[in-house]
Design a protein around this motif. Structure first.
Motif, PDB file in Angstrom:
ATOM      1  N   TRP A  90      62.014 -29.112  88.578  1.00  0.00           N
ATOM      2  CA  TRP A  90      61.549 -29.623  87.276  1.00  0.00           C
ATOM      3  C   TRP A  90      60.031 -29.748  87.239  1.00  0.00           C
ATOM      4  CZ3 TRP A  90      65.772 -33.947  87.042  1.00  0.00           C
ATOM      5  CH2 TRP A  90      66.899 -33.447  86.374  1.00  0.00           C
ATOM      6  N   ARG A  91      59.487 -30.356  88.268  1.00  0.00           N
ATOM      7  CA  ARG A  91      58.027 -30.544  88.281  1.00  0.00           C
ATOM      8  C   ARG A  91      57.309 -29.196  88.387  1.00  0.00           C
ATOM      9  NH1 ARG A  91      58.332 -35.015  85.664  1.00  0.00           N
ATOM     10  NH2 ARG A  91      58.258 -36.962  86.870  1.00  0.00           N
ATOM     11  N   GLY A  92      57.920 -28.236  89.082  1.00  0.00           N
ATOM     12  CA  GLY A  92      57.321 -26.913  89.162  1.00  0.00           C
ATOM     13  C   GLY A  92      57.284 -26.207  87.819  1.00  0.00           C
ATOM     14  N   GLU A  93      58.184 -26.602  86.922  1.00  0.00           N
ATOM     15  CA  GLU A  93      58.207 -26.041  85.574  1.00  0.00           C
ATOM     16  C   GLU A  93      57.410 -26.896  84.594  1.00  0.00           C
ATOM     17  OE1 GLU A  93      62.330 -25.802  84.720  1.00  0.00           O
ATOM     18  OE2 GLU A  93      62.682 -24.085  86.037  1.00  0.00           O
ATOM     19  N   ALA A 140      57.674 -35.728  95.877  1.00  0.00           N
ATOM     20  CA  ALA A 140      58.240 -34.589  95.152  1.00  0.00           C
ATOM     21  C   ALA A 140      58.010 -34.695  93.646  1.00  0.00           C
ATOM     22  CB  ALA A 140      59.736 -34.473  95.434  1.00  0.00           C
ATOM     23  N   GLY A 141      57.565 -35.887  93.196  1.00  0.00           N
ATOM     24  CA  GLY A 141      57.253 -36.022  91.776  1.00  0.00           C
ATOM     25  C   GLY A 141      57.969 -37.127  91.040  1.00  0.00           C
ATOM     26  N   GLY A 194      69.170 -33.659  95.152  1.00  0.00           N
ATOM     27  CA  GLY A 194      68.387 -34.088  94.007  1.00  0.00           C
ATOM     28  C   GLY A 194      66.899 -33.866  94.172  1.00  0.00           C
ATOM     29  N   ILE A 195      66.415 -33.896  95.419  1.00  0.00           N
ATOM     30  CA  ILE A 195      64.987 -33.665  95.662  1.00  0.00           C
ATOM     31  C   ILE A 195      64.595 -32.253  95.247  1.00  0.00           C
ATOM     32  CG2 ILE A 195      63.215 -33.440  97.447  1.00  0.00           C
ATOM     33  CD1 ILE A 195      63.812 -36.318  96.854  1.00  0.00           C
ATOM     34  N   GLU A 196      65.441 -31.280  95.572  1.00  0.00           N
ATOM     35  CA  GLU A 196      65.144 -29.897  95.189  1.00  0.00           C
ATOM     36  C   GLU A 196      65.172 -29.730  93.668  1.00  0.00           C
ATOM     37  OE1 GLU A 196      63.995 -27.698  97.334  1.00  0.00           O
ATOM     38  OE2 GLU A 196      64.171 -29.373  98.750  1.00  0.00           O
TER      39      GLU A 196
END
Length: 218
Positions: A66-69, A93-94, A59-61
């Motif tokens: 998501w946050r990278g997008e 991670a956000g 789930g972290i990845e």
């Protein structure tokens, strides 16, 4: 409000989804990272509830992707992992919040309300526009101090209008916010619901923008 629940345990997902629906959330359920990765309209979700132990990925990845997008929707991690390292990794991670299972539903609901307040830049959950006041925690609506009785869907629609007062809301956006993806959706459902709400709060508060949707006037 609509939430995406990412949970690989079907029974837990069903039970939690039922509790959220009983609290007037519209709930979409994804059971894998691949399914959740490109879920439609993520930025229109009130929140994402994310388990970390998914069968096809961590789930972290998924959270980092998501946050990278630039997905800005509030994300609450709900997981059996409870070490401080897991919490630090998830928040860095956000994630906006990190909750360890098991958790009482009342606490989870309170945390979702807190996420919504922070996302809207408010210190409390109460919304007020032109004398119309809605308390999503107490489930009350007042018009210049006078109580108004609303059905669950009328309450949900008014909550959406007040959160986005002054914006034009297409009928499709209203359906997305009020109903699960699996629910039957018809545009005339929105017209009927808006008509009922207008009769209770006044027609002038909700404008029809022909060919575009509805706007709650500030």
């Amino acid at each position: 409000m609509r939430v995406l629940l990412v949970e690989d345990d079907p029974e837990l997902g069903r039970r939690l989804g039922d509790r959220l629906r009983a609290a007037d959330y519209a709930v979409d359920l994804a059971t894998t990272a691949a399914e959740a990765r490109h879920w439609p309209d993520l930025d229109n979700m009130a929140a994402i509830i994310l388990d970390l132990g998914l069968p096809d990925g961590d789930g972290i990845e998924l959270l980092k992707a998501w946050r990278g997008e630039r997905i800005a929707c509030p994300i609450l991690i709900l997981t059996a992992r409870g070490s401080w390292q897991d919490k630090v990794e998830g928040l860095n991670a956000g994630a906006d919040d990190f909750v360890v299972k098991p958790v009482r539903f009342e606490e989870l609901q309170a945390r979702l309300h807190a996420l919504s307040r922070r996302h809207l830049g408010k210190r409390d959950s109460t919304l007020e526009v032109n004398g119309l006041r809605l308390d999503p925690v107490g489930r009350t609506v007042e018009d210049n101090g006078a109580p108004i009785a609303l059905s669950r869907k009328e309450f949900g629609l008014l909550h959406l209008f007040l959160r986005r007062a002054g914006q034009v809301l297409p009928q499709g956006d209203i359906l997305e916010d009020l109903y699960d993806l699996e629910a039957e959706r018809e545009l005339n459902t929105v017209e009927v619901l808006v008509g009922r709400l207008r009769r209770k709060i006044g027609r002038d508060r909700i404008s029809t923008i022909r060919g575009m949707g509805y706007r709650f006037e500030k």
